[in-house]
Design a protein around this motif. Structure first.
Motif, PDB file in Angstrom:
ATOM      1  N   ILE A 178       0.724  -1.159   0.100  1.00 12.79           N
ATOM      2  CA  ILE A 178      -0.056  -0.019   0.152  1.00 12.79           C
ATOM      3  C   ILE A 178       0.700   1.262   0.017  1.00 12.79           C
ATOM      4  CG2 ILE A 178      -1.940   1.393   1.227  1.00 12.79           C
ATOM      5  CD1 ILE A 178      -3.149  -1.137   0.418  1.00 12.79           C
ATOM      6  N   GLN A 179       2.156   1.128   0.893  1.00 13.07           N
ATOM      7  CA  GLN A 179       2.844   2.425   0.953  1.00 13.07           C
ATOM      8  C   GLN A 179       3.460   2.572  -0.560  1.00 13.07           C
ATOM      9  OE1 GLN A 179       2.861   4.690   3.481  1.00 13.07           O
ATOM     10  NE2 GLN A 179       1.537   3.279   4.388  1.00 13.07           N
ATOM     11  N   MET A 180       3.910   1.453  -1.161  1.00 15.76           N
ATOM     12  CA  MET A 180       4.673   1.720  -2.205  1.00 15.76           C
ATOM     13  C   MET A 180       3.460   2.353  -3.481  1.00 15.76           C
ATOM     14  SD  MET A 180       7.150  -1.424  -3.747  1.00 15.76           S
ATOM     15  CE  MET A 180       6.906  -2.143  -2.314  1.00 15.76           C
ATOM     16  N   CYS A 181       2.499   1.806  -3.468  1.00 12.96           N
ATOM     17  CA  CYS A 181       1.434   2.264  -4.270  1.00 12.96           C
ATOM     18  C   CYS A 181       0.911   3.688  -4.043  1.00 12.96           C
ATOM     19  CB  CYS A 181      -0.066   1.684  -3.912  1.00 12.96           C
ATOM     20  SG  CYS A 181      -0.047  -0.086  -4.588  1.00 12.96           S
ATOM     21  N   LYS A 182       0.924   4.248  -2.833  1.00 15.52           N
ATOM     22  CA  LYS A 182       0.812   5.349  -2.289  1.00 15.52           C
ATOM     23  C   LYS A 182       1.892   6.580  -2.902  1.00 15.52           C
ATOM     24  CE  LYS A 182      -0.834   7.640   1.832  1.00 15.52           C
ATOM     25  NZ  LYS A 182      -1.029   7.473   3.264  1.00 15.52           N
ATOM     26  N   LYS A 183       3.063   5.922  -2.802  1.00 19.08           N
ATOM     27  CA  LYS A 183       4.236   6.813  -3.250  1.00 19.08           C
ATOM     28  C   LYS A 183       4.420   7.160  -4.690  1.00 19.08           C
ATOM     29  CE  LYS A 183       9.299   6.547  -2.648  1.00 19.08           C
ATOM     30  NZ  LYS A 183      10.282   5.461  -2.800  1.00 19.08           N
ATOM     31  N   ASN A 184       4.022   6.014  -5.305  1.00 16.43           N
ATOM     32  CA  ASN A 184       3.997   6.038  -6.953  1.00 16.43           C
ATOM     33  C   ASN A 184       2.688   6.169  -7.529  1.00 16.43           C
ATOM     34  OD1 ASN A 184       6.763   4.995  -7.452  1.00 16.43           O
ATOM     35  ND2 ASN A 184       6.234   3.558  -5.937  1.00 16.43           N
ATOM     36  N   LYS A 185       1.760   6.681  -6.706  1.00 12.20           N
ATOM     37  CA  LYS A 185       0.176   7.088  -6.913  1.00 12.20           C
ATOM     38  C   LYS A 185      -0.333   5.845  -8.107  1.00 12.20           C
ATOM     39  CE  LYS A 185       0.708  11.960  -6.870  1.00 12.20           C
ATOM     40  NZ  LYS A 185       1.976  11.915  -6.134  1.00 12.20           N
ATOM     41  N   MET A 186      -0.300   4.784  -7.508  1.00 14.31           N
ATOM     42  CA  MET A 186      -1.011   3.622  -8.306  1.00 14.31           C
ATOM     43  C   MET A 186      -1.915   2.837  -7.474  1.00 14.31           C
ATOM     44  SD  MET A 186       2.565   1.772  -9.626  1.00 14.31           S
ATOM     45  CE  MET A 186       3.492   2.049 -10.714  1.00 14.31           C
ATOM     46  N   LYS A 187      -2.729   2.267  -8.341  1.00 14.69           N
ATOM     47  CA  LYS A 187      -3.559   1.189  -7.680  1.00 14.69           C
ATOM     48  C   LYS A 187      -2.878  -0.211  -7.610  1.00 14.69           C
ATOM     49  CE  LYS A 187      -7.985   3.040  -7.503  1.00 14.69           C
ATOM     50  NZ  LYS A 187      -8.864   2.479  -8.638  1.00 14.69           N
ATOM     51  N   ILE A 188      -3.460  -1.009  -6.845  1.00 18.21           N
ATOM     52  CA  ILE A 188      -2.631  -2.336  -6.451  1.00 18.21           C
ATOM     53  C   ILE A 188      -2.408  -3.134  -8.028  1.00 18.21           C
ATOM     54  CG2 ILE A 188      -2.877  -4.644  -5.587  1.00 18.21           C
ATOM     55  CD1 ILE A 188      -3.976  -3.178  -3.140  1.00 18.21           C
ATOM     56  N   ASP A 189      -3.653  -3.024  -8.560  1.00 15.82           N
ATOM     57  CA  ASP A 189      -3.415  -3.471 -10.070  1.00 15.82           C
ATOM     58  C   ASP A 189      -2.349  -3.234 -10.934  1.00 15.82           C
ATOM     59  OD1 ASP A 189      -5.812  -1.415 -10.307  1.00 15.82           O
ATOM     60  OD2 ASP A 189      -5.416  -2.044 -12.285  1.00 15.82           O
ATOM     61  N   GLU A 190      -2.185  -1.903 -10.797  1.00 15.34           N
ATOM     62  CA  GLU A 190      -1.333  -1.239 -11.634  1.00 15.34           C
ATOM     63  C   GLU A 190       0.301  -1.562 -11.350  1.00 15.34           C
ATOM     64  OE1 GLU A 190      -3.811   2.977 -12.676  1.00 15.34           O
ATOM     65  OE2 GLU A 190      -2.602   2.780 -11.042  1.00 15.34           O
ATOM     66  N   LEU A 191       0.447  -1.564 -10.036  1.00 16.13           N
ATOM     67  CA  LEU A 191       1.473  -2.054  -9.534  1.00 16.13           C
ATOM     68  C   LEU A 191       1.744  -3.396 -10.097  1.00 16.13           C
ATOM     69  CD1 LEU A 191       3.236  -1.172  -6.192  1.00 16.13           C
ATOM     70  CD2 LEU A 191       3.102  -3.535  -6.525  1.00 16.13           C
ATOM     71  N   THR A 192       0.992  -4.209  -9.902  1.00 15.59           N
ATOM     72  CA  THR A 192       1.044  -5.544  -9.960  1.00 15.59           C
ATOM     73  C   THR A 192       1.450  -5.757 -11.368  1.00 15.59           C
ATOM     74  OG1 THR A 192      -0.479  -6.265  -8.365  1.00 15.59           O
ATOM     75  CG2 THR A 192      -0.160  -7.968  -9.754  1.00 15.59           C
ATOM     76  N   LEU A 193       0.766  -5.125 -12.274  1.00 14.20           N
ATOM     77  CA  LEU A 193       0.905  -5.069 -13.739  1.00 14.20           C
ATOM     78  C   LEU A 193       2.544  -4.696 -14.135  1.00 14.20           C
ATOM     79  CD1 LEU A 193      -1.028  -4.533 -16.613  1.00 14.20           C
ATOM     80  CD2 LEU A 193       0.328  -2.555 -16.466  1.00 14.20           C
ATOM     81  N   GLU A 194       2.962  -3.569 -13.463  1.00 11.10           N
ATOM     82  CA  GLU A 194       4.346  -3.143 -13.746  1.00 11.10           C
ATOM     83  C   GLU A 194       5.439  -4.472 -13.188  1.00 11.10           C
ATOM     84  OE1 GLU A 194       5.580  -0.759 -15.028  1.00 11.10           O
ATOM     85  OE2 GLU A 194       3.555  -0.066 -15.464  1.00 11.10           O
ATOM     86  N   ASN A 195       5.001  -5.360 -12.044  1.00 12.79           N
ATOM     87  CA  ASN A 195       5.802  -6.204 -11.807  1.00 12.79           C
ATOM     88  C   ASN A 195       5.848  -7.295 -12.936  1.00 12.79           C
ATOM     89  OD1 ASN A 195       6.713  -5.305  -9.314  1.00 12.79           O
ATOM     90  ND2 ASN A 195       5.230  -6.275  -8.006  1.00 12.79           N
ATOM     91  N   GLU A 196       4.758  -7.661 -13.336  1.00 15.24           N
ATOM     92  CA  GLU A 196       4.686  -8.614 -14.325  1.00 15.24           C
ATOM     93  C   GLU A 196       5.324  -8.414 -15.668  1.00 15.24           C
ATOM     94  OE1 GLU A 196       3.621 -11.622 -13.754  1.00 15.24           O
ATOM     95  OE2 GLU A 196       2.983 -11.209 -11.701  1.00 15.24           O
ATOM     96  N   LEU A 197       5.462  -6.936 -16.146  1.00 14.19           N
ATOM     97  CA  LEU A 197       5.717  -6.434 -17.297  1.00 14.19           C
ATOM     98  C   LEU A 197       7.258  -6.525 -17.304  1.00 14.19           C
ATOM     99  CD1 LEU A 197       3.741  -3.201 -17.954  1.00 14.19           C
ATOM    100  CD2 LEU A 197       3.536  -5.585 -19.021  1.00 14.19           C
ATOM    101  N   ALA A 198       7.801  -6.954 -16.148  1.00 15.89           N
ATOM    102  CA  ALA A 198       9.356  -7.214 -15.989  1.00 15.89           C
ATOM    103  C   ALA A 198       9.750  -8.371 -16.757  1.00 15.89           C
ATOM    104  CB  ALA A 198       9.940  -7.199 -14.572  1.00 15.89           C
ATOM    105  N   ASN A 199       8.630  -9.167 -16.934  1.00 17.63           N
ATOM    106  CA  ASN A 199       9.182 -10.585 -17.690  1.00 17.63           C
ATOM    107  C   ASN A 199       8.374 -10.531 -18.837  1.00 17.63           C
ATOM    108  OD1 ASN A 199      10.417 -12.102 -15.401  1.00 17.63           O
ATOM    109  ND2 ASN A 199       8.817 -10.948 -14.254  1.00 17.63           N
TER     110      ASN A 199
END
Ligand code: SF4
Length: 452
Positions: A178-199
């Motif tokens: 949640i803190q990471m989402c807040k810092k980067n102004k992201m929703k949880i699905d957006e952060l998860t998407l970025e993580n998956e896009l690494a691969n």
């Protein structure tokens, strides 16, 4: 870091820990023999199952998993018709093809041993596979632990089969997420998407998520179109198809009709699971009906639902599943059904809020509520079959997750208990739970309902 595709995997029924896990372990063993070029020396293979695998492995299809894996099949790629034909062939010929050039004698009842006397060390779902040469010398021995959701730990090896991924937003707790989402102004699905896009590319990722949904939905449809009695001796009738027909016939205006449809979608998946069908672990086979049923609820009974919502749902639910996997357990043999149906319910609640456009706070709150009211849920399947209470329990779990999502959104996600706290509580409760309630069919309904 886990990927959401470690949580959502194509599997075969009836159990991710007892069928899929042994299958992956046996395939790993076969690949090792071939890679070490010792496959031609093998004259005999024994697979010994301990703990929960020994107690409920027969009813959970562990033998089937071992045979298919030793024959070289993976859960992801095996076709439905290959499952039955391979088992029939091995039974009829009393032999197994350990590689393309070596066929050895293999009698399922003799070479697969259910050892209920020896207590396994480390994990209740332990499996040993041993290969011998023609002079009865051991040439390879491996110990595997099937730790839930189709994950396998190999003794002596650090890596799990589901390889950790490198991702830009590593998180160990919901608080961090949640803190990471807040810092980067992201929703949880957006952060998860970025993580998956690494691969993988965005196109590949979308395709992969939608193909997961397609398998889930096909499983619902197959369950809605199949009738009969489930195998295993309990004589449990498949109910989903008949109830679905009734629901579609009745024109009565009923405000709770959405609940009936959600029930029947979850039951359809778990009836398919009980009959060895193809499905997606979410996060396990036993709890595989909840997320597909809640996605169908989202599509059919909420406004403005669409494909993007399904993607948000699965990304968010996947990250919630990762939190449980990292910090607790998704294995009924380790923490009871709270780790399977409870986790699926929590994932579905958070996923639904995300699909509906809710905030991160509402997602966390929904996931927390859904688990809070599954704490202490035991695993006591009658006759060790993934049928009673499992099929109906998925229907209950699906409806409960919708309720948790609604409650959270009505209260704007205000909560006292955090998701991290409830995950820790689930794990602690699982540790305190007696082993008779952890997928051993030694307590609860399994001993009180003898005749069905
Ligand atoms: S009771 Fe729950 S954990 Fe146990 S087999 Fe059934 S679904 Fe899985």
């Amino acid at each position: 870091m886990y990927s959401i595709f470690d949580i959502f995997k194509v599997s075969i029924g009836p159990s991710s820990s007892h069928t899929m896990g042994p299958m992956i372990a046996a395939k790993h063993f076969r690949d090792l023999l071939i890679n070490k070029s010792i496959d031609s020396e093998v004259n005999k293979i024994n697979a010994v199952l301990f703990g929960s695998l020994a107690y409920t492995g027969k009813a959970h299809g562990s033998e089937k998993g071992v045979v298919l894996g030793l024959e070289g099949y993976s859960p992801e790629t095996i076709k439905a018709n290959e499952i039955k034909s391979t088992i029939t062939k091995v039974k009829r010929t009393k032999s197994i093809s350990i590689s393309s050039s070596n066929k050895i004698q293999f009698i399922i009842d003799e070479n697969i041993i259910f050892d209920t006397k020896t207590s396994p060390k480390g994990h209740s779902n332990t499996l040993e596979i041993i290969a011998y040469d023609k002079n009865h010398n051991e040439i390879l021995k491996k110990t595997y632990q099937s730790i839930g959701g189709g994950f396998i730990r190999v003794k002596g090896e650090r890596k799990r089969f589901a390889l950790p991924k490198e991702s830009p937003y590593e998180f160990d707790s919901c608080d961090q997420l949640i803190q990471m989402c807040k810092k980067n102004k992201m929703k949880i699905d957006e952060l998860t998407l970025e993580n998956e896009l690494a691969n993988m590319s965005k196109t590949e990722l979308r395709k992969k998520i939608l193909s997961i949904w397609q398998v889930m939905n096909e499983c619902i449809e197959s369950g809605l179109n199949t009738e009969g009695v489930l195998d295993g001796g309990l004589k449990v009738k498949r109910r989903a198809a008949k109830i679905y027909r009734q629901l579609n016939k009745s024109r009565k205006l009923d405000p709770l009709k959405a609940m009936d449809f959600t029930d029947v979608y979850a039951m359809a998946v778990n009836e398919e699971n009980a009959s060895g069908g193809k499905l997606v672990t979410a996060p396990t086979n036993g709890a595989a009906g909840i997320i597909p049923a809640v996605i169908r609820y989202y599509l059919e009974f909420t406004r403005n639902s669409n494909k993007e919502g399904i993607i948000r749902f699965l990304l968010t639910a996947g990250s919630i599943g990762i939190l449980y996997k990292k910090n607790a357990s998704i294995s009924g043999a380790e923490v009871g059904c709270q780790g399977e149906v409870g986790v699926a319910c929590s994932m579905a609640a958070g996923g639904l809020v995300s699909a509906l456009g809710g905030s991160n706070k509402e997602i966390e709150c929904a996931a927390e509520i859904a688990m809070e009211h599954n704490l202490g849920l035991t695993c006591d399947p009658i006759k060790g079959l993934v049928q009673i209470p499992c099929i109906e329990r998925n229907a209950m779990g699906a409806v409960k997750s919708i309720n948790a999502a609604r409650l959270s959104m009505l209260g704007k996600g205000t909560h006292k208990v955090t998701l991290d706290q409830v995950i820790k509580t689930m794990m602690d409760t699982g540790k305190d739970m007696q082993s008779i309630y952890k997928e051993t069919a030694q307590g609860g309904l399994a001993v009180n309902v003898v005749e069905c």
